[in-house]
Every structure is written in C-alpha cells, then in structure tokens.
Design an enzyme around this catalytic site. Structure first.
Site, PDB file in Angstrom:
ATOM      1  N   GLU A   1     -11.523 -12.817  11.336  1.00  0.00           N
ATOM      2  CA  GLU A   1     -12.050 -13.104  10.195  1.00  0.00           C
ATOM      3  C   GLU A   1     -12.008 -14.428   9.657  1.00  0.00           C
ATOM      4  O   GLU A   1     -12.917 -15.033   9.207  1.00  0.00           O
ATOM      5  CB  GLU A   1     -11.523 -11.909   9.163  1.00  0.00           C
ATOM      6  CG  GLU A   1     -12.023 -10.516   9.608  1.00  0.00           C
ATOM      7  CD  GLU A   1     -11.418  -9.388   8.962  1.00  0.00           C
ATOM      8  OE1 GLU A   1     -11.826  -8.309   8.761  1.00  0.00           O
ATOM      9  OE2 GLU A   1     -10.589  -9.942   8.004  1.00  0.00           O
TER      10      GLU A   1
ATOM     11  N   ASP B   1       4.552  -0.547   7.412  1.00  0.00           N
ATOM     12  CA  ASP B   1       4.709  -1.463   8.642  1.00  0.00           C
ATOM     13  C   ASP B   1       6.029  -1.638   9.102  1.00  0.00           C
ATOM     14  O   ASP B   1       6.285  -1.746  10.222  1.00  0.00           O
ATOM     15  CB  ASP B   1       4.191  -2.734   8.044  1.00  0.00           C
ATOM     16  CG  ASP B   1       2.586  -2.970   7.816  1.00  0.00           C
ATOM     17  OD1 ASP B   1       2.098  -2.082   8.099  1.00  0.00           O
ATOM     18  OD2 ASP B   1       2.276  -3.913   7.386  1.00  0.00           O
TER      19      ASP B   1
ATOM     20  N   PHE C   1       0.872  -1.169  -0.012  1.00  0.00           N
ATOM     21  CA  PHE C   1       0.087  -0.134  -0.059  1.00  0.00           C
ATOM     22  C   PHE C   1       0.943   1.226  -0.018  1.00  0.00           C
ATOM     23  O   PHE C   1       0.643   2.045  -0.843  1.00  0.00           O
ATOM     24  CB  PHE C   1      -1.026   0.058   1.355  1.00  0.00           C
ATOM     25  CG  PHE C   1      -1.874  -0.965   1.119  1.00  0.00           C
ATOM     26  CD1 PHE C   1      -3.114  -1.045   0.440  1.00  0.00           C
ATOM     27  CD2 PHE C   1      -1.909  -2.172   1.950  1.00  0.00           C
ATOM     28  CE1 PHE C   1      -4.038  -1.863   0.121  1.00  0.00           C
ATOM     29  CE2 PHE C   1      -2.996  -3.046   2.008  1.00  0.00           C
ATOM     30  CZ  PHE C   1      -3.876  -3.052   1.159  1.00  0.00           C
TER      31      PHE C   1
END
Length: 444
Positions: free
Chosen positions: A178, A308, A22
């Site tokens: 999830e 990150d 990203f």
C-alpha cells in the site's frame, strides 16, 4: 514506585486491560453491562486506526482523522476508567502492575499490547529506517518525504539528488504494497506540481520482499495482481531478496545488488510486545504469549492475552492466528463473554476464529480482496475490490467525524488527483546529513 494509582475501588472484580488497540477496545465494550470495573491503561490517550497509517504518511488523510480519544469512546460506559501511563512490569504474585504513574491492582489482567516492528536483532536497521506502527511513525515518514524534496532543491549533485528522491520499502505485505502504491501515485500526480524544478522520472520506488510472492497469506491471484499493479505503476519489485545492511545511504541486498536511498521504510516483520514479569516459558518465538483456546496465558489462571501479542497455537493455526485486526477484535469480544461466564460460574467458550478474508489496495481503482462469506471464498481484484476495501475501512474507522473527514479526503483526492495534507509538522524526521552537499553560496 511504591504508591498505588488513585483509582476508585468499586467493590467489584477489576479487569485491567493493557493496550487500547482493536482487541482492548472490543473487550472493554463487551464488558459494558458486566458487574466489573474496567480499567484501560495505554501510553497514548487515543485509539489509532492502524490500517490507515500509511495514508497519513503519504498525505492522504489528516493524522487526527484516524485517532479517537479513549474517554470519548467510552464516555457513557459507567464501569470504565482510563489511565495514561507506560506499563513497566507485572507482579503476578501480588496481582499488581507497575506503571509510570504507580501501582495498579487487578483481579483479571488482559495484555493487549499489540506488536512492534521486528528488526531481527539488526540495531543499525532499527536506528536508520522508519517503521509504520504508530502515528509518530507516520508523521515522521511524511515529514521526511517532504523534507527530502526541499533538500533536493538545494543540491546540485545528481547522485545526492537521487538519494533524496528514491525510496526503499522493505516488506511485501499489505503495508509495504500500500505504501509503494501510494508513493507511486504521488510521484505521478502530486509531486511534479509541488516541486517543478525536480525531475520525477528520476524518483525510484523499490519494494524488497524476502519471499517469492507479495502479500503472503493471500491467494496467488491476489499476489500476482498486486505485483502487476505495482509494476504498471513503475515500482521496482525485488522478490527473493533480503536487505543485508543499510548505512543510511546505501542499501545492500543479500544478492550483492545495491541501491542508494536516504529513506528506507521498514515493513518487513513484527514482534509481540510482552511485559516484564511473566514466566519465560509463556513467551514463544517472536515474543508472542502462549495462550489456550480461552486466551488464558500459559501458567496463569487470571492473566489473558489478546490480538497480536497472543499466540493461540492450534492445528489450523500452528503459529497462532494472523496478526490482523479481525482476530484481535473477535478475541476481545469473546473474552468479554468468558469473563462474565467465569464470574457466573459457567463454563468458558473456546475461541473460534471467523476468518472473513483479507484485502489490500495498491492505488486508485486497484485493489485485491480474498473474501470469505458464509464459509464461501470469493476472490476479486480491481475496481470492485477497491470499493470493498474503501467501504470496509471507512466503516471501521472509530467516530462519525473521523469517518466523515476520511470520506471527504478520499473523494477530494479521487476527483482532483490531489492530496491536501502535505504538511511538515514539528521536527519528527529522519536525520539527513546532506548539508555539505548544499551550496550555501548559491544566489537565491
């Protein structure tokens, strides 16, 4: 390797970006009109939309619907160049990066290498569990799940069958929650139709969380609601427990409790992915690079880190910003502006994180969302949160075709209670040596 990679020199400052996640993608886009040469290096030739990896793993969407080729993303950006390579180390003195295809020169180096799974030094756990950080991981997990049931059909020992049908997920963050929710929906709606001979009442899904609550970093309301949703789905949630060891068959918790499973999914922690060649003083605990408010790596004047792998330590974020897509994207966009400022001799602007909140889905019509809109906080759970989660993720997927395919998959799954991507592709799976328990003399 002594040779230089063949990349045309344009006579402009070269911004070398390592990593097409990203952060790297946003930075490259923000430099579209800048008077620089943008070179992106990645070990894959595509961008992966990581938030939906778990849906590939649980057969919800096709693998190729969450990836998009870098060259297609930037095919109309004239100052963009891409090279497929592994990055080995940095020569900061000579402004060179050593890669598997040769040396690449840079004027500005940007490390956007993301994060990898953190096994806290446990080699056995690293070898015998499945992570959720790449497309390969997702396909490996999907193959393993489906192969488990194929093998279970050939086993007549009850404990062996349970070991193949039970799953242990380590880590109660968004990925773990999830995955647990998706597996429980498959257990209820899909697997019993595919494998009629197996009793899916015997399929246990365990979620192990080291802390007292799920979804650390989200509100208490979100955490409690996610826990209730999972328990309603029949997921066995183990709070305040740590996985002490795993031998490929038995999971040992620090509480002394044990569970049997051939498949343990590791979603418990992440670590930055720095590159060799940087001064040790720049690397913090968790392998994140210490950066200032301009994302400049400590000790350097032309090396930056984003996302990150970057730890921008501030009073508000003493451990750095959350390792999520939003901080990475915002840092990438801001750094693009600052590189232009540097070239123009203008002062740099400090990064200011616009926290838009976080969310997680547990299953059909069930999600939790902590949103921040115009600095006001909004908390919602259930159907509305689920719609918001779907919309945000759908518009964030790169490529119109991918968004269309994902939306069709979701609509089909919603109305039919079915997932159509239950394929065993290639040989990527966790090795399950249960052949000795299978009766090869059985009459078929």
């Amino acid at each position: 390797m002594s040779n230089h990679t063949r990349i045309e020199h344009l006579g402009k400052p070269r911004v070398l970006i390592i990593g097409g996640g990203f952060a790297g993608i946003e930075l490259a886009k923000s430099l579209r009109d800048a008077d620089v040469q943008v070179v992106l290096v990645d070990r894959e030739n595509y961008h992966t939309f990581q938030p939906l990896l778990y849906q590939v793993a649980t057969a919800g969407v096709e693998a190729d619907s969450i990836i998009h080729p870098f060259r297609k993303i930037f095919n109309d950006q004239k100052n963009f160049y891409f090279r497929l390579a592994d990055v080995e180390q940095i020569d900061t003195a000579n402004r060179l990066v050593e890669t598997s295809i040769g040396l690449i020169e840079y004027d500005y180096l940007v490390l956007a290498t993301g994060a990898t799974s953190n096994f806290f030094g446990d080699k056995e756990m690293e070898e015998k569990t499945i992570s959720m950080k790449s497309l390969d991981d997702a396909v490996t997990l999907r193959n393993t799940i489906l192969q488990n049931f194929e093998k279970a059909l050939q086993v007549d020992d009850e404990e062996q069958i349970n070991s193949l049908m039970d799953y242990v997920i380590v880590g109660g963050g968004p990925t773990g929650v999830e995955l647990a929710g998706a597996l429980s929906e498959l257990r209820k709606h899909v697997f019993p139709k595919d494998y009629k001979e197996l009793d899916f009442c015997e399929m246990d899904i365990h979620l192990v969380q080291s802390g007292p609550a799920l979804l650390k970093g989200m509100s208490e309301e979100a955490s409690q609601k996610a826990l209730k949703y999972l328990e309603d789905f029949g997921v066995k949630v183990w709070l305040n427990r740590r996985v002490k060891s795993y031998d490929g068959y038995t999971v040992y918790l620090d509480s002394g409790e044990t569970m049997v499973s051939r498949t343990v999914i590791w979603a418990a922690g992440v670590s930055g992915s720095p590159i060799r060649g940087l001064r040790p003083e720049s690397i913090l605990k968790g392998n994140r690079l210490l950066v200032d408010v301009h994302n400049l790596v400590s000790g350097y004047d032309n090396i930056f880190a984003l996302g990150d792998v970057a730890a921008m330590v501030t009073e508000e974020y003493p451990l750095g910003h959350p390792m999520l897509a939003q901080p990475a994207m915002q840092q990438g966009e801001q750094l693009g502006k600052n590189i232009c400022n540097m070239l123009a001799g203008k002062p740099l602007e400090a990064f200011n994180y616009n926290d838009q909140g976080s969310m997680a889905t547990v299953g059909r019509n069930r999600a939790v969302a902590d949103l921040k809109i115009f600095k006001k906080e909004y908390k919602t759970q259930g159907f509305i949160a689920w719609l918001i989660w779907m919309f945000i993720h759908l518009i964030s997927v790169v490529g119109f075709r991918n968004r269309l395919v994902v939306s069709v998959n979701w609509l089909w799954s919603y109305f039919t209670y079915d997932t159509g991507n239950r394929f065993i592709v290639g040989n990527k799976q966790v090795n399950i040596p249960v052949e000795e328990t299978i009766s090869h003399k059985a009459v078929v």
